[in-house]
Design a protein around this motif. Structure first.
Motif, short mmCIF file in Angstrom:
data_model
loop_
_atom_site.label_atom_id
_atom_site.label_comp_id
_atom_site.label_asym_id
_atom_site.label_seq_id
_atom_site.Cartn_x
_atom_site.Cartn_y
_atom_site.Cartn_z
N SER A 338 53.91 76.42 15.19
CA SER A 338 52.79 75.72 14.54
C SER A 338 53.17 75.30 13.13
O SER A 338 52.86 74.19 12.69
N LYS A 341 55.65 72.39 13.34
CA LYS A 341 54.95 71.16 13.71
C LYS A 341 54.29 70.51 12.49
O LYS A 341 54.41 69.30 12.27
N THR A 342 53.64 71.33 11.67
CA THR A 342 52.98 70.82 10.46
C THR A 342 54.00 70.30 9.45
O THR A 342 53.81 69.24 8.85
N TRP A 343 55.08 71.05 9.31
CA TRP A 343 56.15 70.66 8.40
C TRP A 343 56.79 69.34 8.82
O TRP A 343 57.01 68.45 7.99
N LYS A 345 55.47 67.00 10.63
CA LYS A 345 54.49 65.92 10.43
C LYS A 345 54.46 65.48 8.98
O LYS A 345 54.36 64.28 8.67
N SER A 346 54.57 66.44 8.05
CA SER A 346 54.61 66.13 6.62
C SER A 346 55.84 65.31 6.28
O SER A 346 55.83 64.51 5.33
#
Length: 411
Positions: A338, A341-343, A345-346
């Protein structure tokens, strides 16, 4: 004269009658000989070169097996021949006893405590626990997949299924079940690749049971390949060099996860091996080059992996850590993905990035730099070069896509 004729006729009639009785009796014997026995002696070749003797029960449409733990040895000497005769005599005696028990209905249709009565799901859980032990107690990967298989088998036939129930009909029924089954995690239908994996895993379980003498043969061998879901080659998700650079430049709140992921991108290590990496496994040769001396968690194969200077950039400061201390200290696996995934996307990366994508990235980067596929296979620790060839196909496709972009530029 009349008396002699009468006596002669009497003997002829008697002779004919007696012969007719013999013919009738012979026919009865023949008919009796054709009666199919409910229990037969069978043989299974084993790796030692001997033959394991087992009983094959078939009664009221049901089949069951009982391994007798009796073995025939190669008849290379007179002593071995005599030993085999004694063994067969004992096997036939047991068979005769089982037939009597069956006919008298003393124990019902049962082989009297044979291994074939062991429950399938319990056996699978035993295998799962062994996989977990080999993985150092990790409850991921093969362990979870075996538990998922046990879940689907319970949905299909309940939790009391034993190996005596495993036949072609049972296996074909499971194939039909799995085609419409839903994931135990999210309730979504299983894709064809996952369906195929469950079928292959069940076939593997049965092969293990054969080795443990619980069942003599694998019913999946009787099923036509076209009746099994084909599956499709899953698209390999990997990062380009520019995307890796974007991740390096993009901050991540959890620096240990960022460094561990990038370390994997430049070493090809699986998450389980990065997670288990200790400072003591990082060693130097006589020329000062760093390598990792470790045993792969997944395959239990020993590896001696060279580490590039690029990969060394992402190691944290060792400080006062001992050789037994972990290099990267991670949170739980699901939580890590998770965060990644966020990293990603950034960093502007619109791909389904998980930790394992780092391993794919390492393979594709090396192949794109024209490192021989045999060398890449060794770096990744693949047992079969066919696994590495998947990445080579990805690179070939990328080259083709790049060339196709030139189409239509002139007219």
């Amino acid at each position: 004269m009349l008396l002699i004729s009468f006596v002669f006729s009497f003997f002829v009639v008697t002779f004919v009658a007696d012969n007719m009785k013999l013919v009738v009796m012979a026919n009865k014997v023949k008919k009796q000989a054709k009666v199919k026995e409910p229990i037969r002696i069978r043989y299974k070749a084993i790796s030692s070169g001997n033959q394991s003797i087992y009983l094959d029960y078939y009664y009221n449409g049901k089949r069951e097996y009982e391994f007798l733990k009796l073995y025939l040895v190669p008849e290379t000497s007179l002593e071995n021949k005599e030993a085999n005769k004694a063994t067969l005599k004992l096997a036939n005696a047991i068979k005769a006893q089982r037939i009597v028990e069956l006919q008298n209905n003393q124990h019902g249709f049962s082989s009297g405590g044979g291994k074939s009565k062991i429950h399938l799901i319990e056996y699978i859980k035993t295998i799962a626990n062994k996989k977990r032990e080999l993985a150092g107690g990790e409850e991921r990967g093969s362990y979870q997949f075996y538990l998922s298989l046990a879940y689907h088998l319970k949905q299909y036939s309940g939790d009391k299924t034993s190996f005596k129930h495993i036949d072609k009909k049972y296996c074909t029924g499971f194939i039909e079940y799995i085609k419409t089954a839903k994931s135990m995690l999210n309730g979504n239908p299983l894709n064809e690749n996952t369906q195929r994996q469950y079928i292959k895993r069940l076939a593997s379980v049965i092969n293990s049971a054969i080795a443990d003498e619980m069942i003599p043969s694998n019913p999946f061998m009787q099923i036509k390949p076209e009746d099994i879901p084909k599956g499709h080659s899953a698209e390999v998700c990997y990062l380009t060099l520019d995307e890796v650079r974007s991740l390096i430049e993009t901050p991540c709140y959890y620096s240990n996860i960022k460094n561990g992921f990038l370390f994997s991108c430049f070493t090809g290590l699986r998450f389980s091996d990065v997670e288990a990496l200790t400072w003591g496994k990082l060693q130097k040769d006589s020329e000062g080059n760093t390598f990792i001396n470790f045993t792969q968690k997944k395959t239990q194969k020993w590896e001696n992996l060279p580490v590039s200077r690029e990969a060394m950039k992402f190691l944290p400061e060792r400080g006062l850590a001992s050789g037994d201390d972990l290099v990267f200290k991670f949170q739980s696996g699901g939580y890590i993905n998770s965060i990644i995934k966020t990293w990603a996307k950034s960093a502007g990366i619109n791909k389904k990035v998980t930790f394992h994508v780092a391993r794919h990235t390492n393979a594709t980067l090396l192949l794109s730099l024209e490192v021989p596929i045999e060398t890449v296979s060794k770096i990744l620790g693949h047992s079969d070069i066919k696994t590495t060839q998947i990445y080579a196909k990805v690179i070939d496709k990328s080259k083709r896509d790049a060339v196709n972009k030139l189409d239509g530029l002139t007219w």
